[in-house]
Design a protein around this motif. Sequence first.
Motif, PDB file in Angstrom:
ATOM      1  N   MET A 126      45.226  12.454 -45.553  1.00  0.00           N
ATOM      2  CA  MET A 126      45.660  13.728 -45.007  1.00  0.00           C
ATOM      3  C   MET A 126      45.143  13.960 -43.590  1.00  0.00           C
ATOM      4  SD  MET A 126      47.567  14.717 -47.415  1.00  0.00           S
ATOM      5  CE  MET A 126      47.913  16.456 -47.177  1.00  0.00           C
ATOM      6  N   GLY A 127      44.375  13.015 -43.049  1.00  0.00           N
ATOM      7  CA  GLY A 127      43.988  13.114 -41.653  1.00  0.00           C
ATOM      8  C   GLY A 127      45.186  13.127 -40.723  1.00  0.00           C
ATOM      9  N   LEU A 128      46.354  12.721 -41.224  1.00  0.00           N
ATOM     10  CA  LEU A 128      47.568  12.780 -40.420  1.00  0.00           C
ATOM     11  C   LEU A 128      47.892  14.203 -39.995  1.00  0.00           C
ATOM     12  CD1 LEU A 128      49.860  10.340 -42.444  1.00  0.00           C
ATOM     13  CD2 LEU A 128      49.101  10.020 -40.098  1.00  0.00           C
ATOM     14  N   LEU A 129      47.368  15.201 -40.731  1.00  0.00           N
ATOM     15  CA  LEU A 129      47.673  16.580 -40.420  1.00  0.00           C
ATOM     16  C   LEU A 129      46.927  17.080 -39.191  1.00  0.00           C
ATOM     17  CD1 LEU A 129      48.523  16.267 -43.442  1.00  0.00           C
ATOM     18  CD2 LEU A 129      47.837  18.627 -43.780  1.00  0.00           C
ATOM     19  N   ASN A 130      45.884  16.376 -38.795  1.00  0.00           N
ATOM     20  CA  ASN A 130      44.970  16.895 -37.787  1.00  0.00           C
ATOM     21  C   ASN A 130      45.135  16.187 -36.445  1.00  0.00           C
ATOM     22  OD1 ASN A 130      43.762  18.404 -39.927  1.00  0.00           O
ATOM     23  ND2 ASN A 130      42.597  16.588 -40.489  1.00  0.00           N
ATOM     24  N   GLY A 131      44.559  16.783 -35.413  1.00  0.00           N
ATOM     25  CA  GLY A 131      44.405  16.060 -34.161  1.00  0.00           C
ATOM     26  C   GLY A 131      45.159  16.594 -32.966  1.00  0.00           C
ATOM     27  N   GLY A 132      46.352  17.122 -33.148  1.00  0.00           N
ATOM     28  CA  GLY A 132      47.103  17.607 -32.006  1.00  0.00           C
ATOM     29  C   GLY A 132      47.808  16.490 -31.259  1.00  0.00           C
ATOM     30  N   ASP A 133      48.525  16.860 -30.195  1.00  0.00           N
ATOM     31  CA  ASP A 133      49.257  15.894 -29.390  1.00  0.00           C
ATOM     32  C   ASP A 133      48.312  15.073 -28.519  1.00  0.00           C
ATOM     33  OD1 ASP A 133      51.770  16.508 -30.329  1.00  0.00           O
ATOM     34  OD2 ASP A 133      52.169  17.980 -28.756  1.00  0.00           O
ATOM     35  N   LEU A 134      48.821  13.959 -28.052  1.00  0.00           N
ATOM     36  CA  LEU A 134      48.063  13.108 -27.144  1.00  0.00           C
ATOM     37  C   LEU A 134      47.946  13.776 -25.779  1.00  0.00           C
ATOM     38  CD1 LEU A 134      46.817  10.317 -26.366  1.00  0.00           C
ATOM     39  CD2 LEU A 134      49.145   9.613 -25.779  1.00  0.00           C
ATOM     40  N   LEU A 135      46.713  14.068 -25.355  1.00  0.00           N
ATOM     41  CA  LEU A 135      46.423  14.600 -24.024  1.00  0.00           C
ATOM     42  C   LEU A 135      47.484  15.614 -23.584  1.00  0.00           C
ATOM     43  CD1 LEU A 135      45.449  11.170 -22.433  1.00  0.00           C
ATOM     44  CD2 LEU A 135      43.872  12.967 -23.180  1.00  0.00           C
ATOM     45  N   PRO A 136      47.621  16.724 -24.311  1.00  0.00           N
ATOM     46  CA  PRO A 136      48.749  17.637 -24.081  1.00  0.00           C
ATOM     47  C   PRO A 136      48.810  18.245 -22.685  1.00  0.00           C
ATOM     48  CG  PRO A 136      47.093  18.636 -25.516  1.00  0.00           C
ATOM     49  CD  PRO A 136      46.715  17.193 -25.370  1.00  0.00           C
ATOM     50  N   ASP A 137      47.684  18.343 -21.987  1.00  0.00           N
ATOM     51  CA  ASP A 137      47.678  18.976 -20.664  1.00  0.00           C
ATOM     52  C   ASP A 137      47.867  17.975 -19.527  1.00  0.00           C
ATOM     53  OD1 ASP A 137      47.205  21.458 -21.845  1.00  0.00           O
ATOM     54  OD2 ASP A 137      45.036  21.175 -21.815  1.00  0.00           O
ATOM     55  N   TRP A 138      48.046  16.694 -19.867  1.00  0.00           N
ATOM     56  CA  TRP A 138      48.231  15.672 -18.835  1.00  0.00           C
ATOM     57  C   TRP A 138      49.726  15.419 -18.640  1.00  0.00           C
ATOM     58  CZ3 TRP A 138      44.211  11.147 -19.032  1.00  0.00           C
ATOM     59  CH2 TRP A 138      42.908  11.685 -19.123  1.00  0.00           C
ATOM     60  N   ASP A 139      50.134  15.269 -17.375  1.00  0.00           N
ATOM     61  CA  ASP A 139      51.540  14.995 -17.086  1.00  0.00           C
ATOM     62  C   ASP A 139      51.735  13.647 -16.390  1.00  0.00           C
ATOM     63  OD1 ASP A 139      50.461  15.573 -14.638  1.00  0.00           O
ATOM     64  OD2 ASP A 139      51.820  17.229 -14.161  1.00  0.00           O
ATOM     65  N   ASP A 140      50.756  12.754 -16.476  1.00  0.00           N
ATOM     66  CA  ASP A 140      50.881  11.425 -15.877  1.00  0.00           C
ATOM     67  C   ASP A 140      52.066  10.684 -16.490  1.00  0.00           C
ATOM     68  OD1 ASP A 140      48.074  12.408 -16.114  1.00  0.00           O
ATOM     69  OD2 ASP A 140      47.698  10.795 -14.698  1.00  0.00           O
ATOM     70  N   ASP A 141      52.765   9.907 -15.673  1.00  0.00           N
ATOM     71  CA  ASP A 141      53.949   9.206 -16.154  1.00  0.00           C
ATOM     72  C   ASP A 141      53.646   8.287 -17.328  1.00  0.00           C
ATOM     73  OD1 ASP A 141      55.472  10.457 -14.243  1.00  0.00           O
ATOM     74  OD2 ASP A 141      55.446   8.780 -12.825  1.00  0.00           O
ATOM     75  N   TRP A 142      52.476   7.663 -17.337  1.00  0.00           N
ATOM     76  CA  TRP A 142      52.161   6.717 -18.404  1.00  0.00           C
ATOM     77  C   TRP A 142      51.762   7.404 -19.704  1.00  0.00           C
ATOM     78  CZ3 TRP A 142      47.095   7.108 -20.086  1.00  0.00           C
ATOM     79  CH2 TRP A 142      46.183   7.696 -19.204  1.00  0.00           C
ATOM     80  N   VAL A 143      51.422   8.694 -19.627  1.00  0.00           N
ATOM     81  CA  VAL A 143      51.035   9.420 -20.841  1.00  0.00           C
ATOM     82  C   VAL A 143      52.261   9.850 -21.644  1.00  0.00           C
ATOM     83  CG1 VAL A 143      49.905  11.508 -21.728  1.00  0.00           C
ATOM     84  CG2 VAL A 143      48.865  10.227 -19.846  1.00  0.00           C
ATOM     85  N   VAL A 144      53.320  10.251 -20.961  1.00  0.00           N
ATOM     86  CA  VAL A 144      54.475  10.861 -21.628  1.00  0.00           C
ATOM     87  C   VAL A 144      55.085   9.963 -22.708  1.00  0.00           C
ATOM     88  CG1 VAL A 144      56.779  11.824 -21.292  1.00  0.00           C
ATOM     89  CG2 VAL A 144      54.944  12.343 -19.652  1.00  0.00           C
ATOM     90  N   PRO A 145      55.422   8.696 -22.435  1.00  0.00           N
ATOM     91  CA  PRO A 145      56.000   7.866 -23.507  1.00  0.00           C
ATOM     92  C   PRO A 145      55.009   7.581 -24.630  1.00  0.00           C
ATOM     93  CG  PRO A 145      55.617   6.557 -21.522  1.00  0.00           C
ATOM     94  CD  PRO A 145      55.414   7.976 -21.134  1.00  0.00           C
ATOM     95  N   GLU A 148      55.031  10.639 -26.892  1.00  0.00           N
ATOM     96  CA  GLU A 148      56.221  10.732 -27.738  1.00  0.00           C
ATOM     97  C   GLU A 148      56.191   9.678 -28.837  1.00  0.00           C
ATOM     98  OE1 GLU A 148      59.796  12.058 -29.332  1.00  0.00           O
ATOM     99  OE2 GLU A 148      58.256  12.982 -28.073  1.00  0.00           O
ATOM    100  N   TRP A 149      55.737   8.461 -28.516  1.00  0.00           N
ATOM    101  CA  TRP A 149      55.616   7.423 -29.546  1.00  0.00           C
ATOM    102  C   TRP A 149      54.695   7.878 -30.669  1.00  0.00           C
ATOM    103  CZ3 TRP A 149      50.927   4.876 -30.645  1.00  0.00           C
ATOM    104  CH2 TRP A 149      51.023   3.898 -31.648  1.00  0.00           C
ATOM    105  N   LEU A 150      53.566   8.451 -30.300  1.00  0.00           N
ATOM    106  CA  LEU A 150      52.606   8.877 -31.313  1.00  0.00           C
ATOM    107  C   LEU A 150      53.143  10.054 -32.119  1.00  0.00           C
ATOM    108  CD1 LEU A 150      49.740   8.011 -32.168  1.00  0.00           C
ATOM    109  CD2 LEU A 150      48.868   9.895 -30.778  1.00  0.00           C
ATOM    110  N   ARG A 151      53.852  10.956 -31.462  1.00  0.00           N
ATOM    111  CA  ARG A 151      54.424  12.108 -32.167  1.00  0.00           C
ATOM    112  C   ARG A 151      55.439  11.649 -33.209  1.00  0.00           C
ATOM    113  NH1 ARG A 151      58.480  16.251 -31.908  1.00  0.00           N
ATOM    114  NH2 ARG A 151      59.764  14.880 -30.642  1.00  0.00           N
TER     115      ARG A 151
END
Length: 245
Positions: A126-145, A148-151
């Motif tokens: 159930m740890g899948l329920l926790n954690g939040g998005d990957l670096l949600p406040d970062w807008d670097d081009d390499w972070v965005v894909p 989305e992959w992790l989401r």
Amino acid sequence: MQSFPSPPLSCPRLQLLGQFRLDLDAEPVELCGNAQRLLAFVGLRGRVSRSVLAGTLWPDVPEERARGSLRTTLWKMPRCDQGLIRCTREGMAMADTVSVDVHTLAETALGVLHGPEAVLDRPAPMGLLNGGDLLPDWDDDWVVPEREWLRQLRLHALEALSEKLARQGMPALALEAALASVRIEPLRESAHRAVVSAHLAEGNVIEAVRHYHAFRRLLRTELGVEPSPEFSRMIPPTQQRLTQQ
């Protein structure tokens, strides 16, 4: 209820879900922006060449200057007994002793998607329920894909987990996993189907019908479309009259 397993407190911990945080000896460490991005990139990739790392983090400067910025950032990294990054002549890798929460989430999700059916003999992941998005406040081009992959990976794993738990007689946990998927993406039909399936597995037909109609209204309002025939067929025949309202 089990969350992700925790590494020993003495091990360096890199948190990339929800926010950036580095813990050394169980204490948070302040880092400059370049150091954060270097650790985050290497933490996500595991291993990367110096040229790729420098070009990604400093894309708007000449290569030699980017490599210089990389060397400066490495020199400013905090020192610890275990080390954070292993450097070779051509590449860098995250030290084996560093715990990265993204890797734990990905391994858990892939284990649900591709692992054995039976989960009754061990705590549900159930740890899948926790954690939040990957670096949600970062807008670097390499972070965005990567985000989305992790989401998408988390969404698919939560739905698969919900289905497994429902089949194995744990509808309450199945519902929790399905609702977590809905919270991540409220317009995702497969997540709502998992919620209805969990309600039906528990014998709560009215709850299943109520949720179906709530999702139907949401789709009409937001997208002007109807749920798929596959979703509609999940509603018991005795409730079909309601679905036409």
